[in-house]
Design an enzyme around this catalytic site. Structure first.
Site, PDB file in Angstrom:
ATOM      1  CB  SER A   1      -0.972  -0.046   1.188  1.00 10.49           C
ATOM      2  OG  SER A   1      -1.992   0.919   1.065  1.00 10.49           O
TER       3      SER A   1
ATOM      4  CD  GLU B   1      -2.738  -3.056  -3.855  1.00  7.56           C
ATOM      5  OE1 GLU B   1      -3.938  -3.126  -3.528  1.00  7.56           O
ATOM      6  OE2 GLU B   1      -1.883  -2.501  -3.144  1.00  7.56           O
TER       7      GLU B   1
ATOM      8  CG  HIS C   1      -5.346  -2.701  -0.065  1.00  4.66           C
ATOM      9  ND1 HIS C   1      -4.491  -2.251  -1.046  1.00  4.66           N
ATOM     10  CD2 HIS C   1      -5.100  -1.940   1.027  1.00  4.66           C
ATOM     11  CE1 HIS C   1      -3.757  -1.258  -0.567  1.00  4.66           C
ATOM     12  NE2 HIS C   1      -4.104  -1.056   0.689  1.00  4.66           N
TER      13      HIS C   1
END
Length: 307
Positions: free
Chosen positions: A116, A212, A277
């Site tokens: 992330s 992502e 995630h």
């Protein structure tokens, strides 16, 4: 795009530093993550400021200076074999320019794990240290502490990386074909916002791009991809693997965006490879040669992520 240096794999008893370069941490989840790592016969140590919260900017896990100091001290400690982020959130961009990269390079290669917001750090470790890193679960993440699959895959990658050289999660081909290249990537919006900064790659030429994101509506995903297209960052990319898109709307609303923005590149694109995630997220090495097979929905590493 060349292969990067592979750090040594971990052995029982290895010391692991847990740091918080981004958002604040829930103490209960941190303790659960530390307990899991202890259960793997590792020696996890929480950084001094890991439970801090910036008094003015509550979305940061302490001041920029303290978060940077924790990361640098952990990396430069010769007793530490791996550094794992406690969570994502936001804040790594504010830390990366405060690190002494010469000192960190002198400390030698070791394992770095995060995902992330840590995309900014993955890019910096590649550019400044020439090091393979692991885009995988964070120590205090709910998707880690409650997911046996995510735990098992990270553990195998750390201790026995030759057993997880093929990554698959039932993905399908958005654009068919096979491609070879060196893996890179992470969170799409972090890659887009990092373009042009001194700690980020100038482009993805010759690479297998893994992307992502979370909580970005389709138009925002479109905007980030369009930014990378307009800047030329995607010129020459060999292939693309799409991970999870949690809270980005129904996937059927994202697929046309990917088809429109990526289809014209003429490279293989695989959907839903199972990293990012999502529950049971795979740990994906960045900086290693691999083959992407869109039809099979697989990413196969030429050699183990860690030596």
């Amino acid at each position: 795009m060349k292969n990067l240096v592979r750090p040594p794999r971990l052995a029982p008893g290895a010391r692991v530093a847990v740091v918080a370069p981004s958002g604040p941490i829930v103490e209960e989840r941190l303790q659960a993550g530390l307990d899991l790592l202890r259960g793997w016969d590792l020696d996890p140590v929480a950084a001094p400021h890991v439970l801090d919260r910036d008094p003015a900017l509550g979305y940061l896990a302490g001041t920029d200076a303290d978060r940077a100091a924790d990361l640098q001290a952990a990396w430069c400690d010769p007793a530490v074999d791996a550094v794992i982020c406690a969570r994502g959130g936001y804040g790594a961009q504010r830390v990366v320019d405060l690190l002494d990269w010469d000192a960190m390079r002198a400390a030698g290669p070791k394992v770095f794990v995060g995902f992330s917001d840590s995309t900014t750090l993955h890019e910096a470790f590649a550019v400044r240290l020439g090091l393979v890193t692991l885009y995988g679960p964070v120590a205090a993440g709910v998707d880690f502490v409650k997911s046996a699959r995510a735990q098992d895959h990270l553990r195998a990658t750390l201790f026995a990386p030759e057993t997880v050289r093929t990554l698959t999660s039932g993905g399908t081909a958005l654009a068919p074909g096979r491609a070879r290249g060196v893996t890179l990537g992470g969170c799409l919006t972090l890659l887009s916002s990092g373009y042009g900064t001194p700690h980020a790659r100038p482009g993805a030429r010759g690479g297998l791009l893994l992307i992502e994101d979370i909580a970005e509506p389709p138009y925002s995903v479109d905007r980030a991809l369009t930014q990378l297209l307009r800047t030329g960052w995607l010129d020459g990319v060999a292939g693309i693997a799409l991970g999870s898109w949690k809270d980005c709307g129904p996937y059927d609303s994202l697929r046309p965006v990917f088809a429109d923005r990526l289809g014209a590149l003429g490279v293989p694109v695989v959907e839903e490879l199972g990293f990012g995630h999502c529950e049971g997220a795979l740990t994906v090495p960045l900086g290693v040669s691999a083959e992407l097979d869109a039809a099979a929905g697989t990413l196969t590493l030429d050699e183990p992520a860690l030596r």
